[in-house]
Each structure stands twice: as C-alpha cells, then as structure tokens.
Design a protein around this motif. Structure first.
Motif, PDB file in Angstrom:
ATOM      1  N   ASN A  97      -8.351  -6.061 -20.722  1.00  0.00           N
ATOM      2  CA  ASN A  97      -9.383  -6.676 -19.898  1.00  0.00           C
ATOM      3  C   ASN A  97     -10.725  -6.276 -20.505  1.00  0.00           C
ATOM      4  OD1 ASN A  97     -11.231  -7.517 -18.018  1.00  0.00           O
ATOM      5  ND2 ASN A  97     -10.330  -6.437 -16.280  1.00  0.00           N
ATOM      6  N   THR A  98     -11.447  -7.229 -21.052  1.00  0.00           N
ATOM      7  CA  THR A  98     -12.689  -6.905 -21.765  1.00  0.00           C
ATOM      8  C   THR A  98     -13.836  -6.567 -20.821  1.00  0.00           C
ATOM      9  OG1 THR A  98     -13.326  -9.236 -21.853  1.00  0.00           O
ATOM     10  CG2 THR A  98     -12.045  -8.362 -23.709  1.00  0.00           C
ATOM     11  N   THR A  99     -13.652  -6.764 -19.515  1.00  0.00           N
ATOM     12  CA  THR A  99     -14.692  -6.418 -18.540  1.00  0.00           C
ATOM     13  C   THR A  99     -14.169  -5.430 -17.502  1.00  0.00           C
ATOM     14  OG1 THR A  99     -14.147  -8.358 -17.193  1.00  0.00           O
ATOM     15  CG2 THR A  99     -15.881  -8.624 -18.846  1.00  0.00           C
ATOM     16  N   ALA A 100     -13.284  -4.557 -17.912  1.00  0.00           N
ATOM     17  CA  ALA A 100     -12.628  -3.647 -16.971  1.00  0.00           C
ATOM     18  C   ALA A 100     -13.593  -2.710 -16.268  1.00  0.00           C
ATOM     19  CB  ALA A 100     -11.553  -2.840 -17.698  1.00  0.00           C
ATOM     20  N   THR A 101     -14.702  -2.353 -16.905  1.00  0.00           N
ATOM     21  CA  THR A 101     -15.633  -1.391 -16.302  1.00  0.00           C
ATOM     22  C   THR A 101     -16.877  -2.057 -15.729  1.00  0.00           C
ATOM     23  OG1 THR A 101     -16.720  -0.975 -18.441  1.00  0.00           O
ATOM     24  CG2 THR A 101     -14.850   0.432 -17.861  1.00  0.00           C
ATOM     25  N   ALA A 102     -16.797  -3.342 -15.462  1.00  0.00           N
ATOM     26  CA  ALA A 102     -17.983  -4.090 -15.019  1.00  0.00           C
ATOM     27  C   ALA A 102     -18.545  -3.565 -13.703  1.00  0.00           C
ATOM     28  CB  ALA A 102     -17.644  -5.573 -14.884  1.00  0.00           C
ATOM     29  N   ASP A 103     -17.723  -2.984 -12.841  1.00  0.00           N
ATOM     30  CA  ASP A 103     -18.208  -2.545 -11.529  1.00  0.00           C
ATOM     31  C   ASP A 103     -18.510  -1.046 -11.473  1.00  0.00           C
ATOM     32  OD1 ASP A 103     -15.580  -1.734 -11.706  1.00  0.00           O
ATOM     33  OD2 ASP A 103     -14.994  -2.404  -9.704  1.00  0.00           O
ATOM     34  N   VAL A 104     -18.599  -0.395 -12.627  1.00  0.00           N
ATOM     35  CA  VAL A 104     -19.032   1.005 -12.659  1.00  0.00           C
ATOM     36  C   VAL A 104     -20.553   1.030 -12.552  1.00  0.00           C
ATOM     37  CG1 VAL A 104     -19.129   3.122 -14.023  1.00  0.00           C
ATOM     38  CG2 VAL A 104     -17.059   1.706 -14.049  1.00  0.00           C
ATOM     39  N   PRO A 105     -21.120   1.795 -11.624  1.00  0.00           N
ATOM     40  CA  PRO A 105     -22.582   1.814 -11.457  1.00  0.00           C
ATOM     41  C   PRO A 105     -23.307   2.188 -12.741  1.00  0.00           C
ATOM     42  CG  PRO A 105     -21.504   2.911  -9.609  1.00  0.00           C
ATOM     43  CD  PRO A 105     -20.436   2.639 -10.625  1.00  0.00           C
ATOM     44  N   GLY A 106     -24.449   1.547 -12.953  1.00  0.00           N
ATOM     45  CA  GLY A 106     -25.199   1.764 -14.185  1.00  0.00           C
ATOM     46  C   GLY A 106     -25.615   3.208 -14.379  1.00  0.00           C
ATOM     47  N   GLU A 107     -26.040   3.884 -13.297  1.00  0.00           N
ATOM     48  CA  GLU A 107     -26.466   5.275 -13.445  1.00  0.00           C
ATOM     49  C   GLU A 107     -25.307   6.182 -13.844  1.00  0.00           C
ATOM     50  OE1 GLU A 107     -25.961   4.374  -8.971  1.00  0.00           O
ATOM     51  OE2 GLU A 107     -26.816   3.412 -10.759  1.00  0.00           O
ATOM     52  N   THR A 108     -24.091   5.814 -13.423  1.00  0.00           N
ATOM     53  CA  THR A 108     -22.918   6.594 -13.823  1.00  0.00           C
ATOM     54  C   THR A 108     -22.653   6.414 -15.314  1.00  0.00           C
ATOM     55  OG1 THR A 108     -21.954   6.302 -11.615  1.00  0.00           O
ATOM     56  CG2 THR A 108     -20.467   6.988 -13.383  1.00  0.00           C
ATOM     57  N   ARG A 109     -22.758   5.191 -15.789  1.00  0.00           N
ATOM     58  CA  ARG A 109     -22.587   4.932 -17.227  1.00  0.00           C
ATOM     59  C   ARG A 109     -23.589   5.740 -18.047  1.00  0.00           C
ATOM     60  NH1 ARG A 109     -20.119  -0.203 -17.966  1.00  0.00           N
ATOM     61  NH2 ARG A 109     -20.096  -1.486 -16.080  1.00  0.00           N
ATOM     62  N   GLN A 110     -24.850   5.712 -17.620  1.00  0.00           N
ATOM     63  CA  GLN A 110     -25.894   6.415 -18.355  1.00  0.00           C
ATOM     64  C   GLN A 110     -25.636   7.910 -18.399  1.00  0.00           C
ATOM     65  OE1 GLN A 110     -29.214   5.076 -16.032  1.00  0.00           O
ATOM     66  NE2 GLN A 110     -29.616   3.306 -17.331  1.00  0.00           N
ATOM     67  N   ALA A 111     -25.277   8.485 -17.253  1.00  0.00           N
ATOM     68  CA  ALA A 111     -25.026   9.917 -17.205  1.00  0.00           C
ATOM     69  C   ALA A 111     -23.831  10.307 -18.081  1.00  0.00           C
ATOM     70  CB  ALA A 111     -24.779  10.358 -15.762  1.00  0.00           C
ATOM     71  N   ALA A 112     -22.782   9.499 -18.047  1.00  0.00           N
ATOM     72  CA  ALA A 112     -21.603   9.782 -18.866  1.00  0.00           C
ATOM     73  C   ALA A 112     -21.933   9.675 -20.342  1.00  0.00           C
ATOM     74  CB  ALA A 112     -20.462   8.833 -18.497  1.00  0.00           C
ATOM     75  N   ALA A 113     -22.736   8.682 -20.713  1.00  0.00           N
ATOM     76  CA  ALA A 113     -23.108   8.508 -22.118  1.00  0.00           C
ATOM     77  C   ALA A 113     -23.936   9.688 -22.613  1.00  0.00           C
ATOM     78  CB  ALA A 113     -23.887   7.204 -22.286  1.00  0.00           C
ATOM     79  N   ARG A 114     -24.882  10.142 -21.800  1.00  0.00           N
ATOM     80  CA  ARG A 114     -25.706  11.286 -22.213  1.00  0.00           C
ATOM     81  C   ARG A 114     -24.870  12.548 -22.388  1.00  0.00           C
ATOM     82  NH1 ARG A 114     -29.461   8.793 -18.528  1.00  0.00           N
ATOM     83  NH2 ARG A 114     -28.675  10.094 -16.821  1.00  0.00           N
ATOM     84  N   ALA A 115     -23.882  12.732 -21.523  1.00  0.00           N
ATOM     85  CA  ALA A 115     -23.046  13.926 -21.592  1.00  0.00           C
ATOM     86  C   ALA A 115     -22.144  13.938 -22.819  1.00  0.00           C
ATOM     87  CB  ALA A 115     -22.191  14.043 -20.325  1.00  0.00           C
ATOM     88  N   GLN A 116     -21.925  12.776 -23.417  1.00  0.00           N
ATOM     89  CA  GLN A 116     -21.021  12.661 -24.565  1.00  0.00           C
ATOM     90  C   GLN A 116     -21.754  12.696 -25.906  1.00  0.00           C
ATOM     91  OE1 GLN A 116     -17.342  11.559 -24.856  1.00  0.00           O
ATOM     92  NE2 GLN A 116     -17.374  12.907 -23.082  1.00  0.00           N
ATOM     93  N   GLN A 117     -23.024  13.038 -25.910  1.00  0.00           N
ATOM     94  CA  GLN A 117     -23.812  12.979 -27.138  1.00  0.00           C
ATOM     95  C   GLN A 117     -23.207  13.828 -28.253  1.00  0.00           C
ATOM     96  OE1 GLN A 117     -26.333  10.963 -27.497  1.00  0.00           O
ATOM     97  NE2 GLN A 117     -27.382  11.657 -29.341  1.00  0.00           N
ATOM     98  N   THR A 236     -21.868  -9.114 -24.569  1.00  0.00           N
ATOM     99  CA  THR A 236     -21.452  -8.322 -23.422  1.00  0.00           C
ATOM    100  C   THR A 236     -22.020  -6.930 -23.572  1.00  0.00           C
ATOM    101  OG1 THR A 236     -19.418  -9.588 -23.074  1.00  0.00           O
ATOM    102  CG2 THR A 236     -19.495  -7.384 -22.141  1.00  0.00           C
ATOM    103  N   ILE A 237     -22.780  -6.479 -22.577  1.00  0.00           N
ATOM    104  CA  ILE A 237     -23.328  -5.130 -22.552  1.00  0.00           C
ATOM    105  C   ILE A 237     -22.773  -4.427 -21.322  1.00  0.00           C
ATOM    106  CG2 ILE A 237     -25.417  -3.725 -22.410  1.00  0.00           C
ATOM    107  CD1 ILE A 237     -26.956  -5.971 -23.726  1.00  0.00           C
TER     108      ILE A 237
END
Length: 376
Positions: A97-117, A236-237
C-alpha cells in the motif's frame, strides 16, 4: 520465477553495491519484495557475503507511529549498532500500500524523522543501494496494468549502465566546471550557484557515488538560490498526493510556497527544521528507459526530459574532500520534479546545455545560444 528478477539481483549485487566476499550486508526487505530478496540471497551466497535481513513495512510503521506518545528515543543503540557494523545496506522496496502512513499526524512524522538523524547518517556511511521490486500496488499507483508495470520496471533497471555512465560524464563535466545554473520554463526562472561543488554521475553504482537502482541522473548541491520554480509533475510526500507546487526563493531559502493539492504535506516538510527550506539537490534526469511518470520518485526523477530539485539534506558526495560539513543539514530530503520537454531550457553560466529535453550533444538541439537571453 521471472528470469529478470535474477538479472535485477545480479545487477544490484555486482554493479550497484559491488559486494565482495566477507562483507556484512543488511538487506531491508519490503512487504512485496520476497522474490527479489530470495534472488539477492542467492547472489550474496555466491559471493561469500554475510547477509542479515530486516523487515520494512509501512503498515508496521503506521501501527507504531499512530499510538506512540512522548519523545522518540534518538538513535537507539541497537539499531545504530546494526548499521555502524554493516559494510552495505540493500533496500528492497515492494509496497503493498503506497499510502499506508497517510493518516499519521504530521508532527509525529517530523519528530520521528529528527530522532533518526544519526541512524540515517550511519546507513549512508555504508555501500547502500535502494531499489524496488514491481508489485501490484506500485502498478496501481503508476496507473498501469501489473504486467505492463513489470516490463516498465525492468526496462528502467536492466540498462547498459556502462554506456549510460559515459554519456552522463558529459553533464557532470559541465556542472563541475560551471558556477551558476539557470532554469527557465513556464512560471519558472530560477538561478542557483554550483561553484565549488562536485557533480555526481549517478550511474546506479556506489563506484560512482550513486545509490539508486534504477538511476540515470547527474546531480549536484546548489546554493544561493533565487527566483521561482513550478513543479508540474505530481508526487507523493509523506503518503499524500501533491501536485502543481510553486516555490519562491530569496537569499537561498523558500519564502513562499503553494500547491494545488497536498499543500499541507509540503508545509509540514518545510517546517521540519531550518535546513528544510534550502535546496539540497539539483538533479538532471537522463535515463531514457523511463518513459512515463509513475508517482514514484525512484523512477520519475531519473526520467529524461526532467529536472528535479530537493528541499533539505544535501549529499556529502557533492562536496570536495574536507568540505563535507558545508552540506545542507536536514532530517528531510523532498524531491520535486518539473517537466522540461517543451518550452524550457537549462543554462550553465549563460550557455544553454539542454533545450526542450534535448542536450547539446544530441541531434535536434540546434543553436546552443538560441533562447539564452532573458525574455522581455
């Protein structure tokens, strides 16, 4: 099994990742990439490498991110150790499913991305290569029948990479010797400095500092960006559809942005961190085996007749040795594509090097200086 799967695996292991005996290889296997993973395992076994597999599932990520509360642990030791001790990492995409994470809140995505630097940096210090196995979800996203999409994927992947690398050397040399790039088309007049940068001949091999299969682009790290640019290729972003993006740059940063669809996803990306508002990449597509848009950045940004720009992280390979710390730092790298097949030109230091998708060394280019003057 389709014999092209074995060709794909052999190209990935030999040409792309240059795997050698005794190397420790992490193989990240997407949900639908089982057949490719089996073929890759066989190739790794032939070479005496040491594989370890991980499971890459967008549905797994969604389940975790939607219920997670509080801060994310920055660079957890067990995951960091995996990549710090790896010689190579092979990412085998194969979405269900190419849009499986579409309903994950944006702030959660940002925080997870920063933690994975730190995790990302450790992975990028390896011989990493990302590829994709054709799945029905990928075909549906591309708007193709599955059999049609499968043929498309292998046409893009199973190229004569040595010959393409030789052709792309011409563009690399132009960018390496250049100081300023200008892109002009409808709703676009953008200038970028590239002086002091090193262009990468992205010929689908770590030998060329190239980490995607398929590839077929030449890219560099621009700065001092001024002007406006229009991205007319849908994308797709963060699992959300985005199209018709306009960006305005002043002083090297995005000062205004809009999108006809998915503007919220674009805004979230820009607000991730300070570096997200600056460009990290200018890429010129040169893979003629990719002949249509598929809503997959892995393919679309390599397509001939396209130019793409990425907001956020720059690659250290675009900097001379000892100057890697100058690379734009960000937790995101968001590619956006513009079609340059009609009424468009790409200039380097005032000289047109590509017009309407045709490079100056190709038949049909015409007068190299035609159209190089600004419009009234």
């Amino acid at each position: 099994m389709d014999p092209r799967i074995h060709e794909h695996a052999e190209t990935l292991v030999d040409w792309s990742a240059r795997i050698e005996a005794g190397e420790d290889v992490v193989v990240s296997v997407g949900e639908g990439a089982h057949d490719l993973a089996v073929a890759v395992a066989e190739e790794l076994g032939k070479r005496g490498a040491n594989p370890l597999t991980t499971y890459a599932s967008e549905e797994f990520s969604r389940a975790y991110l939607r219920v997670h509360e509080g801060e994310f642990d920055a660079d957890p030791d067990h995951e960091l150790a995996l990549y710090e001790n790896a010689d190579a990492v092979l990412f085998l995409g194969g979405p269900r499913n190419t849009t499986a994470t579409a309903d994950v809140p944006g702030e959660t995505r940002q925080a997870a991305a920063r933690a994975q630097q730190g995790i990302r940096e450790a992975r990028m210090d390896t011989k990493w290569v990302s590829t994709v196995h054709p799945t029905r979800a990928g075909a549906q996203q591309a708007g193709m029948a599955f059999e049609e999409y499968r043929d498309f994927v292998y046409e893009a992947v199973l190229r004569d990479w040595e010959s393409l690398a030789e052709e792309m050397t011409r563009m690399k040399e132009i960018l390496d010797e250049g100081s300023e790039v200008r892109l002009v088309k409808e709703d676009t007049d953008l200038t970028m400095s590239i002086e002091g940068r090193v262009a990468v001949n992205s010929a689908a091999s770590v030998e060329y500092d190239s980490h995607n299969l398929p590839s077929g682009e030449v890219f560099t790290a621009p700065y001092a960006t001024e002007g406006e640019v229009y991205f007319d290729v849908p994308m797709t972003i963060s699992s959300r559809r985005v199209r018709d993006v306009h960006l305005t740059f002043e002083g090297g940063e995005v000062v205004d942005h809009s999108a006809a669809q998915g503007e919220e996803a674009l805004t979230e990306a820009l607000e991730t961190d300070e570096g997200a508002r600056r460009l990290g990449e200018l890429g010129i597509g040169m893979n003629r085996g990719i002949d249509r848009f598929t809503d997959s950045i892995l393919f679309d940004e390599k397509m001939g007749d396209t130019v793409h720009l990425a907001l956020g992280r720059a690659y250290e390979s675009n900097f001379p040795e000892g100057q890697e710390e100058e690379a734009n730092d960000s937790a995101v790298h968001v590619d956006m594509i513009t079609d340059v097949s009609e009424d468009a030109r790409l200039e380097v230091d005032g000289e047109v090097v590509q017009r309407d998708g045709t490079f100056r060394w190709e038949d049909g280019f015409g007068d190299p200086n035609e159209g190089s003057e600004p419009e009234p």
